[in-house]
Design a protein around this motif. Sequence first.
Motif, PDB file in Angstrom:
ATOM      1  N   HIS A 170      46.009   6.215 -43.811  1.00  0.00           N
ATOM      2  CA  HIS A 170      45.767   7.642 -43.586  1.00  0.00           C
ATOM      3  C   HIS A 170      45.624   7.924 -42.094  1.00  0.00           C
ATOM      4  O   HIS A 170      46.106   8.949 -41.599  1.00  0.00           O
ATOM      5  N   GLN A 171      44.978   7.026 -41.364  1.00  0.00           N
ATOM      6  CA  GLN A 171      44.869   7.201 -39.921  1.00  0.00           C
ATOM      7  C   GLN A 171      46.234   7.132 -39.259  1.00  0.00           C
ATOM      8  O   GLN A 171      46.539   7.902 -38.335  1.00  0.00           O
TER       9      GLN A 171
ATOM     10  N   GLN B  57      47.949  10.413 -39.694  1.00  0.00           N
ATOM     11  CA  GLN B  57      47.420  11.419 -38.771  1.00  0.00           C
ATOM     12  C   GLN B  57      47.946  11.202 -37.356  1.00  0.00           C
ATOM     13  O   GLN B  57      48.129  12.163 -36.603  1.00  0.00           O
TER      14      GLN B  57
ATOM     15  N   THR C 231      49.887  18.083 -38.434  1.00  0.00           N
ATOM     16  CA  THR C 231      48.718  18.306 -39.278  1.00  0.00           C
ATOM     17  C   THR C 231      49.071  18.856 -40.649  1.00  0.00           C
ATOM     18  O   THR C 231      48.517  18.423 -41.675  1.00  0.00           O
TER      19      THR C 231
ATOM     20  N   VAL D  86      49.980  16.363 -43.590  1.00  0.00           N
ATOM     21  CA  VAL D  86      49.078  15.292 -44.008  1.00  0.00           C
ATOM     22  C   VAL D  86      48.029  15.827 -44.979  1.00  0.00           C
ATOM     23  O   VAL D  86      47.226  16.692 -44.628  1.00  0.00           O
TER      24      VAL D  86
END
Length: 222
Positions: free
Chosen positions: A18-19, A22, A27, A30
């Motif tokens: 998930h990082q 990002q 934005t 995600v």
Amino acid sequence: MDYRRITGIEDPLFRQMHQLMQNVFPTEEVLEFDLWKEPLEDPGIRVFVAVHDGKVVGATEYRYYEDFNVAMTDFTIIGAAGLGIGPFLARKRLEDLQSWAANKGNQLSGMFAEIYDPYRVEHYEFGGIKPMDPYVRREVLSHLGYQRLDFPYVHPSWNNDGEAVEGLDLCFLPMADQNELPADLIVNFLTRYYTVLSNKPKAWLDMIEDLRAKETVALLPF
């Protein structure tokens, strides 16, 4: 390099993934961390990460629709250059999808994907990771055999705020030689795919209605 499936948000590899998302994606592309719980537990959605020396260096999410006999690549992330992550993910994904379809008594007919058009949208840097550059990705998909579907494409923002995301093409990788797709297949696929988003933008609804008026949509080179 290992190909590891993620099936829950409690998996430490998911936090890394998930990082990475990002770091790479805009934005609005995600989904929030907690909202991943249901998709990861859904047996019809597969999320895999490429793990190198204990670190997530790439990821891909995809799904297979048995009734349409098509797949969709939700995303592919290459987190570093020089490791062969892209070919590794593409090969493993196709092997898994072909096996998945075969278990349902089918031979996979093709796979959808969305791709940014850098000639219309130039400001996406994708975390400064060169293999994720839209120009590079577009050429890679072309070499893999993907073709662009010939209609103006938008999709609903994953923020579910009713905004339309532009600057992309919907493309398709046919497993047989063909130069068009039935328009109703595209409509049915997109309607199913975006069911999870309740707040559809008018531009997307108009696009669907335009497609309903067509019989076929041409497949064109990038």
